[in-house]
Design an enzyme around this catalytic site. Structure first.
Site, short mmCIF file in Angstrom:
data_model
loop_
_atom_site.label_atom_id
_atom_site.label_comp_id
_atom_site.label_asym_id
_atom_site.label_seq_id
_atom_site.Cartn_x
_atom_site.Cartn_y
_atom_site.Cartn_z
N ASP A 120 0.79 -1.32 -0.01
CA ASP A 120 -0.07 0.08 0.00
C ASP A 120 0.87 1.46 0.14
O ASP A 120 0.29 2.29 0.41
CB ASP A 120 -1.03 0.07 1.19
CG ASP A 120 -0.04 -0.09 2.75
OD1 ASP A 120 0.98 -0.17 2.33
OD2 ASP A 120 -0.60 0.17 3.58
N CYS A 176 8.34 27.39 3.49
CA CYS A 176 8.22 28.36 4.74
C CYS A 176 6.93 28.24 5.42
O CYS A 176 7.20 28.33 6.52
CB CYS A 176 8.07 29.83 4.05
SG CYS A 176 9.82 30.35 3.33
N CYS A 430 14.27 -0.92 -15.61
CA CYS A 430 14.41 -2.00 -16.40
C CYS A 430 15.21 -1.83 -17.66
O CYS A 430 15.65 -2.74 -18.53
CB CYS A 430 13.11 -2.60 -16.81
SG CYS A 430 11.93 -1.49 -17.55
#
Length: 649
Positions: A120, A176, A430
């Site tokens: 997840d 900020c 890959c």
């Protein structure tokens, strides 16, 4: 009748192969529970389960392998115990651990016939994808979001991998706001996760995608001050072995930094100013509070003393872990890692109290910091079933019939599928060549790697660079300071990946193979990156050499197409396809959008419906055969990819 009679009749000869298989399932949550049930009932011979998480009350509505009696217990262990009762003929092994732990190395991944991802979070998914590519093991990736699900078959060199398609950029916040003027709980959580934790225990916040360090005339001075603060934290990091380490951090971020902010009076003319904390006062109020015990109470909001107790206790735990790491290694935040989550939750709440912002429970902070999206049990069940159906094709070595499957919230077609896309030759995972070697990291030096592996075995003669985890180890042009350092001194652990980059200019011809010419002489040109997996083996004298490999040539650089005044192309929104007709009068801006070296787009901003006639800008929905509906596009942003594909944002 034997338990597997019906399965054997359904699968035929494939059933024997499944019974003899050894598979890995990473993740035992929503999809994982459903998937493990399917794998066990199908009869996969040996199943290994890895999950770092423990069971929460909120899991019980959809993770059916768990009950009330299992709360706070490891998901992997309980899942094994429960699912094991479904089919005693299946061997189950469970690990309550992080899949990124060193013991789960390439050699370990190579021992499996197939890997299932039921994760997840993006970081873990990318890690498993990388390891499966390195081990040359097929991976079935899956995920759900509400009513939507997806299953993808990944096989190195044959299909696109998880990283072939760029993922959405996480939401970022102005630095900020996060560091000086928070106004919402999420601001304090991002501060604790991406700034404080990163600076003290991890990688500097400058590389965090959640912080936007954009500088302008109004915030330039504040940005400079914040950089000085970060530098001070790095100095405190050097005191990690001190018993006063937690005190040093507390006084820095909750006292001195707040006093500095208060000195900027103009900042607080329209805002409620924060209130600095005194370490002695707060620590005294928490003298009788157990941080380690309290951390288990994750459903309730903690008060000031309780947050301090958890902050101090988790800081000690993380400091102990840091001291046990090799030089150069750091910790990373993981919502399923209790130590890191406790630190972020307590620090975020302490900052919320300072700025009079609503604090959150540890449970809520876990969801917000981990970007958790609520899951639906039915979606998980369907997705898990699709995973097993695709696994059958992989086990038959029938990848040509494998599909990428999508689950949609639709009244017309719930499940759609398409053939797996080929690998993206520009992919950084890959689109590389891979080799594996063993080395005695206590004896072998970086120079041994360069000479014996890179130069002599892989045949590099020209300029190269070697990196690991974004850090340059070697550059033949201007950095060779560490060639005499042992790999251990450079932070190499049980297994370390390094990347060799061919630094040859694109127009420079490759003349380095003259002495090696044969019938299959290497072609001229720049070569793709080579990823070398170096595993520690104390029995090796120095370093082994990999088997012969012919390194592929790097693909040509992507060339941006010339902008056109009018175009028509196929648009994709991830599932269906639409046709877009663009008129030159409707295009207001064309700007370059870069998403990494391997992916570029041209962004075309289109006028909204109020400025374009209803017949000028429309999309023709062709998702349903025989039907065509036209809908105006309101304030639409269209992205034209290099392949001529238009994506609607």
């Amino acid at each position: 009748m034997p338990r597997d009679t019906r399965v054997r009749k359904s699968l035929g000869t494939l059933h024997t192969r499944i019974k003899e298989s050894r598979v890995l399932m990473v993740g035992a949550g929503g999809i994982g529970c459903e998937l493990l049930k399917n794998l066990v009932l199908t009869g996969f011979g040996e199943i290994h389960i890895v999950d770092l998480d423990t069971i929460d009350l909120s899991n019980l509505n959809r993770q059916f392998l768990f009950g009330m009696q299992h709360i706070k217990k490891p998901k992997a262990i309980v899942a094994k115990e429960t699912a094991g009762k479904f089919n005693p003929n299946v061997k189950l092994f469970a690990e309550h651990a992080n899949i990124k732990d060193a013991k789960f190395n390439v050699k370990w991944f190579k021992s499996f016939n197939l890997v299932f991802n039921a994760l997840d979070n993006l970081d873990a998914r990318r890690h498993v994808n990388r390891m499966c590519l390195a081990a040359d093991v097929p991976l079935i990736e899956s995920g759900t979001t509400g009513y939507y699900g997806q299953v993808q078959v990944i096989k190195g060199g044959e299909t696109e991998c998880y990283d072939c398609v760029p993922k959405p950029v996480p939401k970022s916040f102005p630095v900020c706001t996060i560091r000086s003027t928070p106004s919402q709980p999420i601001h304090c959580i991002v501060w604790a996760k991406s700034y404080l934790f990163a600076e003290v225990f991890g990688t500097s916040q400058e590389s965090s995608p959640e912080l936007d360090p954009s500088e302008n005339s109004e915030n330039a001075q504040e940005i400079a001050n914040l950089k000085r603060e970060a530098e001070e934290l790095k100095n405190i990091r050097e005191k990690i072995s001190s018993p006063d380490f937690a005190k040093c951090i507390f006084e820095k971020v909750f006292t001195r930094d707040i006093e500095r902010l208060l000195s900027m009076e103009d900042m607080w003319k329209t805002r409620t100013p924060p209130k600095p904390m005194d370490y002695t006062t707060v620590s005294s109020s928490a003298a009788h509070v157990s941080g380690s015990y309290l951390a288990k109470d994750d459903q309730r909001k903690w008060n000031l003393a309780e947050n301090f107790a958890v902050f101090a206790d988790s800081t000690k735990r993380l400091a102990k872990r840091m001291l046990a790491l090799a030089d150069g290694e750091v910790l990373s935040f993981d919502k399923d890692d209790e130590d890191t989550l406790d630190f972020v939750a307590a620090a975020a709440n302490l900052r919320s109290i300072l700025f009079e912002i609503e604090s959150k429970s540890k449970f809520d902070i876990k969801q917000m910091a981990g970007n958790i999206i609520p899951a639906i049990a039915t979606t998980n069940a369907i997705t898990a079933g699709l995973c097993v159906l695709q696994a059958f094709k992989v086990m038959r070595n029938d990848l040509k019939n494998a599909k990428m499957v999508f689950l949609n919230k639709s009244t017309e077609r719930v499940i759609t599928a398409q053939n797996p896309a080929p690998p993206n030759k520009y992919c950084e995972e890959c689109g590389v060549d891979r080799v594996a070697v063993e080395a005695n990291v206590e004896k072998a030096t970086l120079g041994d790697v360069v000479k014996k592996v890179v130069r002599e075995r892989l045949g590099y003669k020209g300029d190269i660079s070697i990196t690991t985890k974004g850090r340059t180890l070697y550059d033949s042009i201007d950095f060779d300071d560490d060639v005499d350092s042992t790999l251990k001194e450079l932070g190499f652990a049980e297994e370390t990946f390094i990347t060799v980059v061919d630094e040859k200019d694109d127009d420079e011809e490759d003349k380095e193979d003259q002495e090696m010419k044969d019938a299959d002489a290497q072609e001229k040109g720049k070569r793709v990156n080579v990823v070398i997996a170096i595993s520690h083996n104390p029995e090796v004298d120095l370093i082994t050499t990999p088997p012969p490999i012919k390194i592929r040539l790097a693909p040509p650089k992507l060339v941006e197409p010339e902008p056109t005044t009018s175009t028509s192309a196929t648009a994709t929104n991830g599932n269906g396809k639409h046709t877009i007709d663009l008129d030159v009068e409707e295009v207001t801006e064309i700007s370059e959008v870069s998403e990494g070296p391997s992916f570029k787009k041209r962004k075309i901003e289109v006028l909204g419906e109020d400025k374009v006639g209803p017949n000028k800008m429309s999309k023709k929905d062709s998702s349903a055969e025989g039907d065509e509906t036209v809908a105006p596009l309101n304030d639409t942003v269209v992205v034209l990819e290099d392949e001529g594909v238009i994506t609607i944002d």
